[in-house]
Design a protein around this motif. Sequence first.
Motif, PDB file in Angstrom:
ATOM      1  N   VAL A 117     -52.576 -12.961  97.829  1.00 28.50           N
ATOM      2  CA  VAL A 117     -51.611 -12.962  98.943  1.00 28.50           C
ATOM      3  C   VAL A 117     -51.299 -11.538  99.404  1.00 28.50           C
ATOM      4  O   VAL A 117     -51.331 -11.242 100.601  1.00 28.50           O
ATOM      5  CB  VAL A 117     -50.320 -13.712  98.543  1.00 28.50           C
ATOM      6  CG1 VAL A 117     -49.239 -13.553  99.610  1.00 28.50           C
ATOM      7  CG2 VAL A 117     -50.613 -15.199  98.311  1.00 28.50           C
ATOM      8  N   PHE A 118     -51.008 -10.645  98.465  1.00 28.21           N
ATOM      9  CA  PHE A 118     -50.673  -9.260  98.823  1.00 28.21           C
ATOM     10  C   PHE A 118     -51.858  -8.545  99.485  1.00 28.21           C
ATOM     11  O   PHE A 118     -51.671  -7.773 100.415  1.00 28.21           O
ATOM     12  CB  PHE A 118     -50.230  -8.458  97.599  1.00 28.21           C
ATOM     13  CG  PHE A 118     -48.840  -8.763  97.111  1.00 28.21           C
ATOM     14  CD1 PHE A 118     -47.766  -8.806  97.991  1.00 28.21           C
ATOM     15  CD2 PHE A 118     -48.594  -8.972  95.762  1.00 28.21           C
ATOM     16  CE1 PHE A 118     -46.470  -9.072  97.537  1.00 28.21           C
ATOM     17  CE2 PHE A 118     -47.308  -9.239  95.294  1.00 28.21           C
ATOM     18  CZ  PHE A 118     -46.246  -9.290  96.190  1.00 28.21           C
ATOM     19  N   SER A 119     -53.072  -8.800  98.975  1.00 23.61           N
ATOM     20  CA  SER A 119     -54.232  -8.093  99.527  1.00 23.61           C
ATOM     21  C   SER A 119     -54.532  -8.557 100.944  1.00 23.61           C
ATOM     22  O   SER A 119     -55.067  -7.811 101.755  1.00 23.61           O
ATOM     23  CB  SER A 119     -55.464  -8.262  98.630  1.00 23.61           C
ATOM     24  OG  SER A 119     -55.924  -9.586  98.642  1.00 23.61           O
ATOM     25  N   GLN A 120     -54.141  -9.796 101.264  1.00 26.22           N
ATOM     26  CA  GLN A 120     -54.355 -10.323 102.615  1.00 26.22           C
ATOM     27  C   GLN A 120     -53.230  -9.963 103.570  1.00 26.22           C
ATOM     28  O   GLN A 120     -53.462  -9.653 104.731  1.00 26.22           O
ATOM     29  CB  GLN A 120     -54.490 -11.852 102.573  1.00 26.22           C
ATOM     30  CG  GLN A 120     -55.826 -12.347 102.089  1.00 26.22           C
ATOM     31  CD  GLN A 120     -55.935 -13.862 102.213  1.00 26.22           C
ATOM     32  OE1 GLN A 120     -55.347 -14.467 103.103  1.00 26.22           O
ATOM     33  NE2 GLN A 120     -56.675 -14.469 101.317  1.00 26.22           N
ATOM     34  N   HIS A 121     -51.985 -10.029 103.079  1.00 29.85           N
ATOM     35  CA  HIS A 121     -50.818  -9.928 103.968  1.00 29.85           C
ATOM     36  C   HIS A 121     -49.988  -8.658 103.782  1.00 29.85           C
ATOM     37  O   HIS A 121     -49.080  -8.414 104.573  1.00 29.85           O
ATOM     38  CB  HIS A 121     -49.910 -11.148 103.773  1.00 29.85           C
ATOM     39  CG  HIS A 121     -50.608 -12.450 104.011  1.00 29.85           C
ATOM     40  ND1 HIS A 121     -50.849 -12.946 105.270  1.00 29.85           N
ATOM     41  CD2 HIS A 121     -51.137 -13.355 103.146  1.00 29.85           C
ATOM     42  CE1 HIS A 121     -51.488 -14.106 105.177  1.00 29.85           C
ATOM     43  NE2 HIS A 121     -51.682 -14.370 103.895  1.00 29.85           N
ATOM     44  N   PHE A 155     -63.748  -5.222  92.751  1.00 27.04           N
ATOM     45  CA  PHE A 155     -62.292  -5.321  92.884  1.00 27.04           C
ATOM     46  C   PHE A 155     -61.825  -5.058  94.321  1.00 27.04           C
ATOM     47  O   PHE A 155     -60.960  -4.204  94.552  1.00 27.04           O
ATOM     48  CB  PHE A 155     -61.605  -4.323  91.939  1.00 27.04           C
ATOM     49  CG  PHE A 155     -61.959  -4.500  90.479  1.00 27.04           C
ATOM     50  CD1 PHE A 155     -61.460  -5.576  89.755  1.00 27.04           C
ATOM     51  CD2 PHE A 155     -62.793  -3.595  89.841  1.00 27.04           C
ATOM     52  CE1 PHE A 155     -61.790  -5.740  88.421  1.00 27.04           C
ATOM     53  CE2 PHE A 155     -63.134  -3.753  88.500  1.00 27.04           C
ATOM     54  CZ  PHE A 155     -62.628  -4.829  87.785  1.00 27.04           C
ATOM     55  N   PRO A 156     -62.368  -5.777  95.308  1.00 30.29           N
ATOM     56  CA  PRO A 156     -61.973  -5.500  96.702  1.00 30.29           C
ATOM     57  C   PRO A 156     -60.505  -5.802  96.976  1.00 30.29           C
ATOM     58  O   PRO A 156     -59.849  -5.074  97.727  1.00 30.29           O
ATOM     59  CB  PRO A 156     -62.896  -6.408  97.521  1.00 30.29           C
ATOM     60  CG  PRO A 156     -63.298  -7.508  96.576  1.00 30.29           C
ATOM     61  CD  PRO A 156     -63.367  -6.854  95.225  1.00 30.29           C
ATOM     62  N   ARG A 157     -59.969  -6.851  96.353  1.00 30.19           N
ATOM     63  CA  ARG A 157     -58.557  -7.198  96.598  1.00 30.19           C
ATOM     64  C   ARG A 157     -57.639  -6.133  96.002  1.00 30.19           C
ATOM     65  O   ARG A 157     -56.650  -5.742  96.619  1.00 30.19           O
ATOM     66  CB  ARG A 157     -58.230  -8.569  96.006  1.00 30.19           C
ATOM     67  CG  ARG A 157     -58.998  -9.719  96.646  1.00 30.19           C
ATOM     68  CD  ARG A 157     -58.734 -11.030  95.928  1.00 30.19           C
ATOM     69  NE  ARG A 157     -59.015 -10.908  94.506  1.00 30.19           N
ATOM     70  CZ  ARG A 157     -58.661 -11.797  93.577  1.00 30.19           C
ATOM     71  NH1 ARG A 157     -57.981 -12.870  93.928  1.00 30.19           N
ATOM     72  NH2 ARG A 157     -58.950 -11.626  92.319  1.00 30.19           N
ATOM     73  N   ASN A 210     -52.806  -0.710 100.845  1.00 31.68           N
ATOM     74  CA  ASN A 210     -51.584  -1.143 101.537  1.00 31.68           C
ATOM     75  C   ASN A 210     -50.363  -0.397 101.019  1.00 31.68           C
ATOM     76  O   ASN A 210     -49.493   0.017 101.792  1.00 31.68           O
ATOM     77  CB  ASN A 210     -51.368  -2.658 101.354  1.00 31.68           C
ATOM     78  CG  ASN A 210     -52.174  -3.484 102.338  1.00 31.68           C
ATOM     79  OD1 ASN A 210     -52.390  -3.068 103.471  1.00 31.68           O
ATOM     80  ND2 ASN A 210     -52.633  -4.638 101.900  1.00 31.68           N
ATOM     81  N   GLU A 211     -50.302  -0.229  99.707  1.00 32.95           N
ATOM     82  CA  GLU A 211     -49.168   0.470  99.106  1.00 32.95           C
ATOM     83  C   GLU A 211     -49.130   1.933  99.561  1.00 32.95           C
ATOM     84  O   GLU A 211     -48.067   2.460  99.907  1.00 32.95           O
ATOM     85  CB  GLU A 211     -49.265   0.380  97.576  1.00 32.95           C
ATOM     86  CG  GLU A 211     -48.237   1.187  96.814  1.00 32.95           C
ATOM     87  CD  GLU A 211     -46.806   0.695  96.931  1.00 32.95           C
ATOM     88  OE1 GLU A 211     -45.896   1.395  96.457  1.00 32.95           O
ATOM     89  OE2 GLU A 211     -46.579  -0.395  97.512  1.00 32.95           O
ATOM     90  N   ILE A 212     -50.288   2.586  99.580  1.00 31.68           N
ATOM     91  CA  ILE A 212     -50.346   3.994  99.976  1.00 31.68           C
ATOM     92  C   ILE A 212     -49.992   4.158 101.451  1.00 31.68           C
ATOM     93  O   ILE A 212     -49.235   5.061 101.833  1.00 31.68           O
ATOM     94  CB  ILE A 212     -51.749   4.588  99.701  1.00 31.68           C
ATOM     95  CG1 ILE A 212     -52.128   4.454  98.231  1.00 31.68           C
ATOM     96  CG2 ILE A 212     -51.801   6.052 100.136  1.00 31.68           C
ATOM     97  CD1 ILE A 212     -51.180   5.101  97.252  1.00 31.68           C
ATOM     98  N   ASP A 237     -61.872  -1.722 101.643  1.00 37.35           N
ATOM     99  CA  ASP A 237     -60.694  -1.792 102.511  1.00 37.35           C
ATOM    100  C   ASP A 237     -61.049  -2.192 103.942  1.00 37.35           C
ATOM    101  O   ASP A 237     -60.251  -2.820 104.635  1.00 37.35           O
ATOM    102  CB  ASP A 237     -59.970  -0.447 102.512  1.00 37.35           C
ATOM    103  CG  ASP A 237     -59.528  -0.025 101.115  1.00 37.35           C
ATOM    104  OD1 ASP A 237     -59.466  -0.897 100.227  1.00 37.35           O
ATOM    105  OD2 ASP A 237     -59.270   1.170 100.901  1.00 37.35           O
ATOM    106  N   PHE A 238     -62.251  -1.821 104.400  1.00 38.91           N
ATOM    107  CA  PHE A 238     -62.680  -2.123 105.771  1.00 38.91           C
ATOM    108  C   PHE A 238     -63.899  -3.047 105.778  1.00 38.91           C
ATOM    109  O   PHE A 238     -64.741  -2.964 106.673  1.00 38.91           O
ATOM    110  CB  PHE A 238     -62.969  -0.816 106.517  1.00 38.91           C
ATOM    111  CG  PHE A 238     -61.724  -0.042 106.859  1.00 38.91           C
ATOM    112  CD1 PHE A 238     -61.117  -0.177 108.094  1.00 38.91           C
ATOM    113  CD2 PHE A 238     -61.141   0.797 105.924  1.00 38.91           C
ATOM    114  CE1 PHE A 238     -59.952   0.528 108.402  1.00 38.91           C
ATOM    115  CE2 PHE A 238     -59.979   1.506 106.211  1.00 38.91           C
ATOM    116  CZ  PHE A 238     -59.383   1.366 107.460  1.00 38.91           C
TER     117      PHE A 238
END
Length: 203
Positions: A25-29, A103-105, A112-114, A170-171
């Motif tokens: 969820v976090f990696s998507q949103h 580990f793409p997610r 996202n955090e950075i 990330d992209f």
Amino acid sequence: MGMEKPRTRIQKKNRETILEAALEVFSQHGFRGATLDMIAGAAGLSKPNLLYYFPSKEAIHVTLLSGLMDTWLAPLREMDTGGDPMEELRGYVRRKLQMSRDFPRESRLFANEIVQGAPRMQEGLETELKALVDEKAELIRGWIAQGRIADVDPHHLIFSIWALTQHYADFDAQVRAVLGEGRDPLTEAEGFLDTLFTRLLAP
């Protein structure tokens, strides 16, 4: 204060299920776009059940990020002071690309955090991450002084490796859209980056 009771097998399994769902969820949103309802739904648990294990969305996020830091730093830690400089640096590039594959997610969670200013992991960046990068930068300076690799800025060399490897996680959607069907971006990238860094670092 008494000692925390050991978790049962079911409790451990539920925590792992919640963290796996939260990673998705976090990696998507992103942190802001994610909700406890979304995480509970992805975990197949009720929201009250989820709250039994974690008191807040932030607590889940911090738990994921804390676990991620070790994983994130492992490829850099593996750089061997006694190894051949060119091989050690090319190996680091390959390990970072493999991280983007495996580990793409986690990579997107970290990114996202950075991008948000690292509100939940600034301390880790300024202590654990900085100390390791500074240590390896000093190692690279030594190799440069010995004439074993080209004279490049060690910190910016490490940053460039991050940029050119994490990009593929990330992209991912952008990379695949541009390359089209039937191509494996990370396999292609490995050969390209190996050539790029070999030429850059050749003394």
